[in-house]
Motif scaffolding. Structure first.
Motif, PDB file in Angstrom:
ATOM      1  N   GLU A   1       0.829  -1.210   0.000  1.00  0.00           N
ATOM      2  CA  GLU A   1       0.000   0.000   0.000  1.00  0.00           C
ATOM      3  C   GLU A   1       0.862   1.257   0.000  1.00  0.00           C
ATOM      4  OE1 GLU A   1      -3.104  -0.587  -0.530  1.00  0.00           O
ATOM      5  OE2 GLU A   1      -2.760  -2.709  -0.175  1.00  0.00           O
TER       6      GLU A   1
ATOM      7  N   LYS B   1     -10.760  12.126  -0.924  1.00  0.00           N
ATOM      8  CA  LYS B   1     -12.131  11.679  -0.656  1.00  0.00           C
ATOM      9  C   LYS B   1     -12.201  11.052   0.732  1.00  0.00           C
ATOM     10  CE  LYS B   1     -13.148  12.748  -4.856  1.00  0.00           C
ATOM     11  NZ  LYS B   1     -13.443  14.138  -5.080  1.00  0.00           N
TER      12      LYS B   1
ATOM     13  N   ILE C   1      -8.768   9.170   1.019  1.00  0.00           N
ATOM     14  CA  ILE C   1      -8.157   8.410  -0.066  1.00  0.00           C
ATOM     15  C   ILE C   1      -8.074   9.335  -1.275  1.00  0.00           C
ATOM     16  CG2 ILE C   1      -8.340   6.362  -1.530  1.00  0.00           C
ATOM     17  CD1 ILE C   1      -8.219   5.591   1.401  1.00  0.00           C
TER      18      ILE C   1
ATOM     19  N   THR D   1      -6.608   9.652  -5.448  1.00  0.00           N
ATOM     20  CA  THR D   1      -6.090   8.986  -6.628  1.00  0.00           C
ATOM     21  C   THR D   1      -5.259   9.998  -7.392  1.00  0.00           C
ATOM     22  OG1 THR D   1      -8.056   7.610  -6.724  1.00  0.00           O
ATOM     23  CG2 THR D   1      -6.722   7.707  -8.703  1.00  0.00           C
ATOM     24  N   THR D   2      -4.043   9.619  -7.698  1.00  0.00           N
ATOM     25  CA  THR D   2      -3.178  10.481  -8.483  1.00  0.00           C
ATOM     26  C   THR D   2      -2.609   9.640  -9.623  1.00  0.00           C
ATOM     27  OG1 THR D   2      -0.927  11.374  -8.421  1.00  0.00           O
ATOM     28  CG2 THR D   2      -1.695  10.352  -6.439  1.00  0.00           C
TER      29      THR D   2
ATOM     30  N   GLU E   1      -2.421   6.661 -11.825  1.00  0.00           N
ATOM     31  CA  GLU E   1      -2.817   5.265 -11.633  1.00  0.00           C
ATOM     32  C   GLU E   1      -2.697   4.832 -10.166  1.00  0.00           C
ATOM     33  OE1 GLU E   1      -3.898   3.084 -14.082  1.00  0.00           O
ATOM     34  OE2 GLU E   1      -4.015   4.913 -15.283  1.00  0.00           O
ATOM     35  N   ARG E   2      -2.245   5.726  -9.310  1.00  0.00           N
ATOM     36  CA  ARG E   2      -1.957   5.378  -7.917  1.00  0.00           C
ATOM     37  C   ARG E   2      -3.104   5.741  -6.992  1.00  0.00           C
ATOM     38  NH1 ARG E   2       3.221   9.004  -7.495  1.00  0.00           N
ATOM     39  NH2 ARG E   2       3.048   8.562  -5.281  1.00  0.00           N
ATOM     40  N   MET E   3      -3.357   4.853  -6.036  1.00  0.00           N
ATOM     41  CA  MET E   3      -4.304   5.119  -4.953  1.00  0.00           C
ATOM     42  C   MET E   3      -3.460   5.410  -3.722  1.00  0.00           C
ATOM     43  SD  MET E   3      -7.834   4.492  -3.852  1.00  0.00           S
ATOM     44  CE  MET E   3      -8.302   3.727  -5.331  1.00  0.00           C
TER      45      MET E   3
END
Length: 167
Positions: free
Chosen positions: A29, A118, A135, A137-138, A140-142
């Motif tokens: 992660e 979020k 959370i 998203t940038t 393709e990354r979470m």
């Protein structure tokens, strides 16, 4: 060409709502922490173990005359803790305490607008996600955005401070 006061104000507001986060890995992660909390990043060195400290407090190091408790975030969050050449310690300012957080690797610094973060999903039961600010998203990354002060409860912070004072 000069901008109007309204344009300058909206530009300043847009800039003010963007924060930078240092991203790091714990297991598979990716997490982010407010860059303003970060003092420095150091390679991992074996800390001096303190008797009767919980497993997630690995010990203390002497950082230029300051005794700094080292907390392994992987152990704290129940992730496997393997020490490699990529394992680093992020030195953080948390409240009035300086502490080191052991992580698997540091990735980069990302700028995130507030609206990109979020709310974290709320789960019933044993999962404690109070330390998750949200959370994001940038590309393709979470990214799991962490509130380090919430991650270490008040009693744990008191314990970290006592370990530093005892050294």
């Amino acid at each position: 060409m000069l901008s109007s006061p309204a344009q300058r104000s909206s530009s300043a507001t847009a800039t003010a709502s963007v924060a930078e986060y240092l991203t790091f890995r714990l297991g598979q992660e990716e997490y982010g922490i407010d860059i303003l909390r970060v003092q420095e990043i150091r390679s991992y060195e074996q800390p001096t173990r303190m008797a009767h400290a919980p497993e997630f407090i690995k010990g203390v190091i002497d950082l230029r005359g300051v005794i700094v408790p080292i907390v392994d975030l992987r152990v704290k969050l129940g992730c496997p803790a393997e020490y490699t050449d990529f394992t680093v310690v992020i030195i953080l300012n948390v409240g009035s305490t300086v502490l080191g957080a052991v992580v698997d690797a540091v990735a980069d610094v990302v700028a995130l607008p507030a609206e990109a973060i979020k709310p974290a999903p709320q789960f019933q039961g044993q999962l404690d996600a109070t330390f998750v600010r949200g959370i994001a998203t940038t590309g393709e990354r979470m990214l799991i955005v962490v509130d380090i002060e919430s991650l270490l409860s008040g009693s744990e912070m008191g314990l970290v401070q006592r370990v530093a004072a005892a050294a």
